[in-house]
Design an enzyme around this catalytic site. Structure first.
Site, PDB file in Angstrom:
ATOM      1  N   HIS A 194      42.203  34.881  46.958  1.00 32.52           N
ATOM      2  CA  HIS A 194      42.617  36.244  46.617  1.00 32.52           C
ATOM      3  C   HIS A 194      41.396  37.162  46.736  1.00 32.52           C
ATOM      4  O   HIS A 194      40.244  36.706  46.626  1.00 32.52           O
ATOM      5  CB  HIS A 194      43.166  36.301  45.188  1.00 32.52           C
ATOM      6  CG  HIS A 194      44.499  35.626  45.032  1.00 32.52           C
ATOM      7  ND1 HIS A 194      45.268  35.740  43.902  1.00 32.52           N
ATOM      8  CD2 HIS A 194      45.196  34.836  45.895  1.00 32.52           C
ATOM      9  CE1 HIS A 194      46.390  35.058  44.060  1.00 32.52           C
ATOM     10  NE2 HIS A 194      46.364  34.479  45.254  1.00 32.52           N
ATOM     11  N   GLU A 203      40.020  39.282  44.788  1.00 30.92           N
ATOM     12  CA  GLU A 203      39.098  39.284  43.642  1.00 30.92           C
ATOM     13  C   GLU A 203      38.226  38.026  43.647  1.00 30.92           C
ATOM     14  O   GLU A 203      37.025  38.090  43.369  1.00 30.92           O
ATOM     15  CB  GLU A 203      39.883  39.342  42.316  1.00 30.92           C
ATOM     16  CG  GLU A 203      40.739  40.569  42.166  1.00 30.92           C
ATOM     17  CD  GLU A 203      42.185  40.349  42.637  1.00 30.92           C
ATOM     18  OE1 GLU A 203      42.387  39.716  43.702  1.00 30.92           O
ATOM     19  OE2 GLU A 203      43.103  40.805  41.942  1.00 30.92           O
ATOM     20  N   CYS A 230      46.069  38.756  39.346  1.00 28.72           N
ATOM     21  CA  CYS A 230      46.978  37.702  38.902  1.00 28.72           C
ATOM     22  C   CYS A 230      46.255  36.890  37.819  1.00 28.72           C
ATOM     23  O   CYS A 230      45.054  37.053  37.618  1.00 28.72           O
ATOM     24  CB  CYS A 230      47.354  36.810  40.087  1.00 28.72           C
ATOM     25  SG  CYS A 230      46.036  35.713  40.622  1.00 28.72           S
ATOM     26  N   CYS A 276      43.012  35.216  39.031  1.00 31.42           N
ATOM     27  CA  CYS A 276      41.901  36.157  39.231  1.00 31.42           C
ATOM     28  C   CYS A 276      41.396  36.697  37.901  1.00 31.42           C
ATOM     29  O   CYS A 276      40.186  36.859  37.713  1.00 31.42           O
ATOM     30  CB  CYS A 276      42.330  37.291  40.152  1.00 31.42           C
ATOM     31  SG  CYS A 276      42.574  36.730  41.849  1.00 31.42           S
TER      32      CYS A 276
HETATM   33 ZN   LIG Z   1      44.759  36.699  42.228  1.00 35.42          ZN
END
Ligand SMILES: [Zn+2]
Length: 151
Positions: A51, A53, A81, A84
């Site tokens: 992801h 991040e 999420c 993250c």
């Molecule tokens: Zn994430």
């Protein structure tokens, strides 16, 4: 628009258009300076944890030669999420700015909200069961005796 969020948006657009991953970007900033930028790279790297991040945190840690990003702030185009969010906490980042909420990502098919519902015990999405704790406990005790970093 905030300059760092604009940068995160630019990264998200570039990543999406080049097929690296979903429409997500992130920027790590310290003392007003950009430390790292990233887009989602799940498709490019076949890594479900890539992801924006996470990628931005990994790059920032490489740049700063530290696993501790105390004093850094992260800007993300989407609400982080749970994975993250946890990575952000592990990195000691205390402030997160995000543009779109998790439910907006869900509207186009991303599953962030489902994980949040699982954590609130509103939905069960996986089987989680403890086993063999006594046999493994010695490992923790050995690590503690070793006197290594607790981070
Ligand atoms: Zn994430």
């Amino acid at each position: 628009m905030n300059q760092f969020m604009q940068l995160a948006l630019d990264e998200a657009k570039k990543g999406m258009q080049s097929g690296k991953g979903g429409p997500f970007g992130a920027v790590v900033v310290k003392d007003g300076t950009v430390i790292s930028t990233a887009s989602n790279e799940v498709l490019l790297t076949n890594d479900p944890t890539a992801h924006a991040e996470i990628v931005a945190i990994r790059r920032a840690c490489q740049t700063l030669h530290s696993f501790d990003l105390t004093g850094c702030t992260i800007y993300a185009t989407g609400e982080p999420c749970p994975m993250c969010l946890s990575a952000i906490v592990w990195a000691n980042i205390k402030t997160v700015y995000f543009a779109l909420a998790a439910n907006e990502a869900e509207k186009i098919g991303f599953r962030d909200s489902m994980i949040y519902r699982h954590l609130r015990q509103e939905e069960t999405i996986l089987h989680l069961e403890q086993m063999d704790a006594e046999e493994v406990m010695g490992l923790y005790e050995a690590y503690e005796k070793q006197g290594s970093y607790i981070y």
